[in-house]
Design a protein around this motif. Structure first.
Motif, PDB file in Angstrom:
ATOM      1  N   VAL A 172      -1.600  -2.119  17.296  1.00 43.12           N
ATOM      2  CA  VAL A 172      -0.857  -1.175  16.469  1.00 43.12           C
ATOM      3  C   VAL A 172      -1.779  -0.064  15.997  1.00 43.12           C
ATOM      4  O   VAL A 172      -2.858  -0.318  15.476  1.00 43.12           O
ATOM      5  N   ARG A 173      -1.339   1.185  16.185  1.00 38.32           N
ATOM      6  CA  ARG A 173      -2.089   2.334  15.670  1.00 38.32           C
ATOM      7  C   ARG A 173      -1.675   2.570  14.226  1.00 38.32           C
ATOM      8  O   ARG A 173      -0.497   2.454  13.886  1.00 38.32           O
ATOM      9  N   HIS A 174      -2.651   2.877  13.378  1.00 39.24           N
ATOM     10  CA  HIS A 174      -2.364   3.026  11.951  1.00 39.24           C
ATOM     11  C   HIS A 174      -3.187   4.155  11.367  1.00 39.24           C
ATOM     12  O   HIS A 174      -4.103   4.679  11.996  1.00 39.24           O
ATOM     13  N   LEU A 175      -2.850   4.530  10.145  1.00 44.21           N
ATOM     14  CA  LEU A 175      -3.555   5.607   9.451  1.00 44.21           C
ATOM     15  C   LEU A 175      -4.568   5.088   8.442  1.00 44.21           C
ATOM     16  O   LEU A 175      -5.247   5.865   7.787  1.00 44.21           O
ATOM     17  N   GLY A 176      -4.669   3.773   8.273  1.00 46.73           N
ATOM     18  CA  GLY A 176      -5.641   3.194   7.369  1.00 46.73           C
ATOM     19  C   GLY A 176      -5.140   2.980   5.954  1.00 46.73           C
ATOM     20  O   GLY A 176      -5.793   2.321   5.157  1.00 46.73           O
ATOM     21  N   ASP A 177      -3.993   3.528   5.624  1.00 42.73           N
ATOM     22  CA  ASP A 177      -3.443   3.369   4.273  1.00 42.73           C
ATOM     23  C   ASP A 177      -2.191   2.501   4.255  1.00 42.73           C
ATOM     24  O   ASP A 177      -1.464   2.490   3.276  1.00 42.73           O
ATOM     25  N   GLY A 178      -1.935   1.790   5.338  1.00 42.98           N
ATOM     26  CA  GLY A 178      -0.765   0.929   5.417  1.00 42.98           C
ATOM     27  C   GLY A 178       0.303   1.467   6.344  1.00 42.98           C
ATOM     28  O   GLY A 178       1.164   0.728   6.802  1.00 42.98           O
ATOM     29  N   ARG A 179       0.266   2.764   6.625  1.00 41.60           N
ATOM     30  CA  ARG A 179       1.256   3.329   7.549  1.00 41.60           C
ATOM     31  C   ARG A 179       0.832   3.032   8.977  1.00 41.60           C
ATOM     32  O   ARG A 179      -0.328   3.181   9.333  1.00 41.60           O
ATOM     33  N   TRP A 180       1.798   2.615   9.806  1.00 37.23           N
ATOM     34  CA  TRP A 180       1.516   2.253  11.195  1.00 37.23           C
ATOM     35  C   TRP A 180       2.637   2.748  12.094  1.00 37.23           C
ATOM     36  O   TRP A 180       3.746   2.978  11.655  1.00 37.23           O
ATOM     37  N   ASP A 226       5.866   2.246   6.810  1.00 38.86           N
ATOM     38  CA  ASP A 226       4.911   2.048   5.721  1.00 38.86           C
ATOM     39  C   ASP A 226       4.507   0.585   5.650  1.00 38.86           C
ATOM     40  O   ASP A 226       4.879  -0.216   6.508  1.00 38.86           O
ATOM     41  N   ASP A 227       3.755   0.227   4.609  1.00 37.74           N
ATOM     42  CA  ASP A 227       3.241  -1.136   4.507  1.00 37.74           C
ATOM     43  C   ASP A 227       4.317  -2.167   4.194  1.00 37.74           C
ATOM     44  O   ASP A 227       4.047  -3.365   4.218  1.00 37.74           O
ATOM     45  N   ARG A 228       5.535  -1.755   3.916  1.00 32.16           N
ATOM     46  CA  ARG A 228       6.657  -2.674   3.693  1.00 32.16           C
ATOM     47  C   ARG A 228       7.633  -2.660   4.867  1.00 32.16           C
ATOM     48  O   ARG A 228       8.693  -3.264   4.783  1.00 32.16           O
ATOM     49  N   GLY A 229       7.312  -1.911   5.924  1.00 30.09           N
ATOM     50  CA  GLY A 229       8.165  -1.879   7.108  1.00 30.09           C
ATOM     51  C   GLY A 229       9.255  -0.832   7.070  1.00 30.09           C
ATOM     52  O   GLY A 229      10.059  -0.736   7.989  1.00 30.09           O
ATOM     53  N   PRO A 253      -7.197   4.789  14.542  1.00 30.90           N
ATOM     54  CA  PRO A 253      -7.669   3.402  14.607  1.00 30.90           C
ATOM     55  C   PRO A 253      -6.505   2.479  14.955  1.00 30.90           C
ATOM     56  O   PRO A 253      -5.358   2.755  14.623  1.00 30.90           O
ATOM     57  N   SER A 254      -6.830   1.416  15.654  1.00 26.92           N
ATOM     58  CA  SER A 254      -5.793   0.453  16.002  1.00 26.92           C
ATOM     59  C   SER A 254      -6.305  -0.959  15.755  1.00 26.92           C
ATOM     60  O   SER A 254      -7.503  -1.212  15.786  1.00 26.92           O
ATOM     61  N   THR A 255      -5.384  -1.845  15.483  1.00 24.55           N
ATOM     62  CA  THR A 255      -5.728  -3.249  15.270  1.00 24.55           C
ATOM     63  C   THR A 255      -4.754  -4.114  16.048  1.00 24.55           C
ATOM     64  O   THR A 255      -3.602  -3.734  16.263  1.00 24.55           O
ATOM     65  N   CYS A 291       1.277 -10.879   8.882  1.00 29.42           N
ATOM     66  CA  CYS A 291       0.160 -10.359   9.666  1.00 29.42           C
ATOM     67  C   CYS A 291      -1.097 -10.454   8.805  1.00 29.42           C
ATOM     68  O   CYS A 291      -1.027 -10.724   7.608  1.00 29.42           O
ATOM     69  N   GLN A 292      -2.258 -10.205   9.408  1.00 29.69           N
ATOM     70  CA  GLN A 292      -3.504 -10.378   8.664  1.00 29.69           C
ATOM     71  C   GLN A 292      -3.600  -9.423   7.470  1.00 29.69           C
ATOM     72  O   GLN A 292      -4.115  -9.782   6.415  1.00 29.69           O
ATOM     73  N   ARG A 293      -3.070  -8.216   7.572  1.00 31.10           N
ATOM     74  CA  ARG A 293      -3.139  -7.259   6.462  1.00 31.10           C
ATOM     75  C   ARG A 293      -2.286  -7.737   5.288  1.00 31.10           C
ATOM     76  O   ARG A 293      -2.734  -7.762   4.141  1.00 31.10           O
ATOM     77  N   CYS A 294      -1.052  -8.147   5.565  1.00 31.47           N
ATOM     78  CA  CYS A 294      -0.162  -8.618   4.498  1.00 31.47           C
ATOM     79  C   CYS A 294      -0.651  -9.939   3.911  1.00 31.47           C
ATOM     80  O   CYS A 294      -0.529 -10.168   2.707  1.00 31.47           O
TER      81      CYS A 294
END
Length: 153
Positions: free
Chosen positions: A42-50, A60-63, A91-93, A118-121
Motif C-alpha cells: 500500500v502506498r501512503h503519505l505517512g500521516d495515515g492516508r493511503w 484516511d486512517d479510518r478507511g 513510501p509503501s508498506t 493491520c500493523q499500523r492500527c
C-alpha cells in the motif's frame, strides 16, 4: 504481533485457527479499522492516508474516502521524476493482518473481543498498553538495581 512467552499459556490451543477465522472469514482479509487489504503493498503519505488500488481512491486512517487528492499516477512532476530515477515516489508498506484483543486481555478470546487489524492500527490500538508495560518493566529493573546495586546515580 508475536506472543510473549510468559503469556503463551493464556492463549487457547486452537489460537491459529481462531486467529485465521477472525482475519480471513469474518474480516474478509481487510483491517477492521482502516480497511487495508492483507498482503498488499500500500502506498501512503505517512500521516495515515493511503491509496486504495482496488477502489482507485485515497483513504484516511479510518478507511473513509479522502477527497481532493489526485491518484499517484497524476501526482506532481517531482514525484514522477523520482519514480523514474528508481526511487519510490511514495513510501509503501506491505500490510499484514493480526488478531488483536480489544481489551488487551489475552485470556479473553471471545469473538466480540477480537479484531483483525493491520500493523499500523494494531500499534495505535496497543499504544497505551505498551506504555504501561514499558513503565512496569523499567520500574522492575530499577527496583532490582536498587536492591542489589544500591542507589542509581
Amino acid at each position: 504481533m508475536p506472543i510473549r512467552p510468559d503469556h503463551r499459556w493464556l492463549y487457547p490451543i486452537d489460537w491459529r485457527e481462531l486467529s485465521h477465522f477472525v482475519r480471513f472469514q469474518r474480516a474478509k482479509g481487510r483491517c477492521e479499522h482502516c480497511g487495508r487489504p492483507h498482503g498488499a503493498r500500500v502506498r501512503h503519505l505517512g500521516d495515515g492516508r493511503w491509496y486504495d488500488e482496488e477502489r482507485r481512491c485515497w483513504r484516511d486512517d479510518r478507511g473513509r474516502r479522502v477527497r481532493g487528492l489526485v491518484s499517484p499516477e497524476r501526482m506532481p512532476r517531482q514525484l514522477r521524476l523520482a519514480e523514474l530515477a528508481g526511487e519510490p515516489a511514495l513510501p509503501s508498506t506491505r500490510v499484514v493482518l493480526a488478531s488483536a484483543h480489544l481489551d488487551h486481555d489475552p485470556g479473553n478470546n471471545h469473538q466480540r473481543n477480537l479484531a483483525a487489524l493491520c500493523q499500523r492500527c494494531h500499534l495505535a490500538h496497543d499504544r497505551p498498553e505498551h506504555r504501561r508495560r514499558r513503565w512496569a518493566t523499567l520500574f522492575r529493573r530499577r527496583a532490582l538495581g536498587d536492591l542489589f546495586l544500591g542507589i542509581y546515580r
